[in-house]
Scaffold this motif. Structure first.
Motif, PDB file in Angstrom:
ATOM      1  N   SER A  53       0.830  -1.212   0.000  1.00 13.31           N
ATOM      2  CA  SER A  53       0.000   0.000   0.000  1.00 13.31           C
ATOM      3  C   SER A  53       0.859   1.254   0.000  1.00 13.31           C
ATOM      4  CB  SER A  53      -0.932   0.014   1.213  1.00 13.31           C
ATOM      5  OG  SER A  53      -1.840  -1.056   1.159  1.00 13.31           O
ATOM      6  N   ARG A  54       1.919   1.245   0.785  1.00 15.00           N
ATOM      7  CA  ARG A  54       2.809   2.417   0.839  1.00 15.00           C
ATOM      8  C   ARG A  54       3.522   2.621  -0.498  1.00 15.00           C
ATOM      9  NH1 ARG A  54       3.978  -0.027   5.761  1.00 15.00           N
ATOM     10  NH2 ARG A  54       6.032  -0.678   5.005  1.00 15.00           N
ATOM     11  N   THR A  55       3.904   1.531  -1.146  1.00 18.33           N
ATOM     12  CA  THR A  55       4.553   1.634  -2.456  1.00 18.33           C
ATOM     13  C   THR A  55       3.589   2.197  -3.493  1.00 18.33           C
ATOM     14  OG1 THR A  55       6.068  -0.185  -1.980  1.00 18.33           O
ATOM     15  CG2 THR A  55       5.698   0.342  -4.300  1.00 18.33           C
ATOM     16  N   ILE A  56       2.370   1.667  -3.528  1.00 20.59           N
ATOM     17  CA  ILE A  56       1.365   2.155  -4.474  1.00 20.59           C
ATOM     18  C   ILE A  56       1.050   3.619  -4.194  1.00 20.59           C
ATOM     19  CG2 ILE A  56      -1.052   1.925  -5.183  1.00 20.59           C
ATOM     20  CD1 ILE A  56      -0.640  -1.136  -4.861  1.00 20.59           C
ATOM     21  N   SER A  57       0.998   3.981  -2.935  1.00 21.19           N
ATOM     22  CA  SER A  57       0.770   5.380  -2.570  1.00 21.19           C
ATOM     23  C   SER A  57       1.875   6.275  -3.123  1.00 21.19           C
ATOM     24  CB  SER A  57       0.694   5.519  -1.047  1.00 21.19           C
ATOM     25  OG  SER A  57       0.591   6.873  -0.673  1.00 21.19           O
ATOM     26  N   ASP A  79      11.641   7.794  -6.021  1.00 19.19           N
ATOM     27  CA  ASP A  79      12.817   7.256  -5.335  1.00 19.19           C
ATOM     28  C   ASP A  79      12.394   6.494  -4.079  1.00 19.19           C
ATOM     29  OD1 ASP A  79      15.731   7.016  -5.186  1.00 19.19           O
ATOM     30  OD2 ASP A  79      15.546   8.279  -3.397  1.00 19.19           O
ATOM     31  N   LYS A  80      11.447   7.051  -3.343  1.00 18.60           N
ATOM     32  CA  LYS A  80      10.927   6.386  -2.137  1.00 18.60           C
ATOM     33  C   LYS A  80      10.289   5.046  -2.501  1.00 18.60           C
ATOM     34  CE  LYS A  80       7.530   6.885   1.486  1.00 18.60           C
ATOM     35  NZ  LYS A  80       6.390   7.563   2.024  1.00 18.60           N
ATOM     36  N   ALA A  81       9.476   5.054  -3.554  1.00 19.66           N
ATOM     37  CA  ALA A  81       8.815   3.807  -3.973  1.00 19.66           C
ATOM     38  C   ALA A  81       9.847   2.751  -4.347  1.00 19.66           C
ATOM     39  CB  ALA A  81       7.879   4.076  -5.147  1.00 19.66           C
ATOM     40  N   PHE A  82      10.882   3.165  -5.079  1.00 19.46           N
ATOM     41  CA  PHE A  82      11.914   2.218  -5.486  1.00 19.46           C
ATOM     42  C   PHE A  82      12.635   1.636  -4.278  1.00 19.46           C
ATOM     43  CE2 PHE A  82      16.120   0.919  -6.878  1.00 19.46           C
ATOM     44  CZ  PHE A  82      15.817   0.137  -7.985  1.00 19.46           C
ATOM     45  N   ALA A  83      12.962   2.486  -3.325  1.00 23.22           N
ATOM     46  CA  ALA A  83      13.724   2.051  -2.151  1.00 23.22           C
ATOM     47  C   ALA A  83      12.922   1.150  -1.224  1.00 23.22           C
ATOM     48  CB  ALA A  83      14.226   3.271  -1.383  1.00 23.22           C
ATOM     49  N   GLU A  84      11.613   1.310  -1.202  1.00 21.78           N
ATOM     50  CA  GLU A  84      10.799   0.607  -0.209  1.00 21.78           C
ATOM     51  C   GLU A  84      10.197  -0.711  -0.679  1.00 21.78           C
ATOM     52  OE1 GLU A  84       7.890   3.317   1.337  1.00 21.78           O
ATOM     53  OE2 GLU A  84       9.382   4.389   2.524  1.00 21.78           O
ATOM     54  N   THR A  85      10.429  -1.080  -1.928  1.00 29.24           N
ATOM     55  CA  THR A  85       9.813  -2.321  -2.401  1.00 29.24           C
ATOM     56  C   THR A  85      10.863  -3.295  -2.917  1.00 29.24           C
ATOM     57  OG1 THR A  85       8.056  -3.260  -3.777  1.00 29.24           O
ATOM     58  CG2 THR A  85       9.400  -1.518  -4.778  1.00 29.24           C
ATOM     59  N   GLU A  86      10.516  -4.551  -2.846  1.00 28.80           N
ATOM     60  CA  GLU A  86      11.328  -5.608  -3.454  1.00 28.80           C
ATOM     61  C   GLU A  86      10.639  -6.146  -4.704  1.00 28.80           C
ATOM     62  OE1 GLU A  86      14.410  -6.417  -2.449  1.00 28.80           O
ATOM     63  OE2 GLU A  86      14.150  -4.791  -1.016  1.00 28.80           O
TER      64      GLU A  86
END
Length: 138
Positions: A53-57, A79-86
C-alpha cells in the motif's frame, strides 16, 4: 473509459477487503487519467498500512506530482517507492517514473541513465521502458 470505471466502482455496494487496495488504486488511476489530480492525490494519500500500500501510494503520488508539473516532488516519491519495495513490477514503475521526472526537470542525462538502468535490470517491463523512452524523446 475512465469515467465508466469510476462509475462502476461507485456502484459497488461493498468491496471485499482483499480487493480494497486494487479498487483504491483503480480509482486513483482513473481520476488521474481524467485530470482530477487533487482527487487522485486524496485517494493515494489515503493508502497506508502494509508495504505494498505504501509503495502504491508513493507511485500514485509521484504520478500526481508529474501531472502537476512538480518534477522535484515526483523524483522524491518515485525514489521512495523504489527504495521501499522488493517487487520487480513496482521497481520498474518507479524507475520509469524517475526517468520521466528527470526528463520533466530538463536533466536528460539523468533521465537516460534511469532508462538504461530500467532496460538493464527489467528488460521484460516493456510498458515501463516505453513510457520512460517517450518522455525522453519529447
Amino acid at each position: 473509459m475512465y469515467a465508466g470505471a469510476l462509475s462502476a466502482l461507485a456502484r459497488l455496494p461493498t468491496i471485499d477487503p482483499g480487493y480494497a487496495l486494487t479498487a483504491a488504486q483503480l480509482r486513483g488511476d482513473a481520476l488521474l487519467a481524467l485530470g482530477r489530480v487533487a482527487e487522485a492525490r486524496d485517494v493515494y494519500q489515503g493508502l497506508g498500512g502494509d508495504a505494498e500500500s505504501r509503495t502504491i501510494s508513493a507511485l500514485g503520488l509521484g504520478e500526481c506530482a508529474l501531472a502537476a508539473e512538480n518534477a522535484s516532488g515526483a523524483l522524491l516519491l518515485f525514489d521512495k517507492a523504489f527504495a521501499e519495495t522488493e517487487d520487480e513490477f513496482y521497481k520498474a514503475q518507479a524507475l520509469a517514473g524517475l526517468a520521466r521526472a528527470w526528463a520533466e526537470s530538463g536533466d536528460l542525462d539523468k533521465a537516460k541513465l534511469e532508462l538504461q538502468r530500467l532496460r538493464k535490470d527489467y528488460p521484460e517491463r516493456q510498458d515501463s521502458i516505453s513510457l520512460a523512452a517517450m518522455a525522453i524523446e519529447r
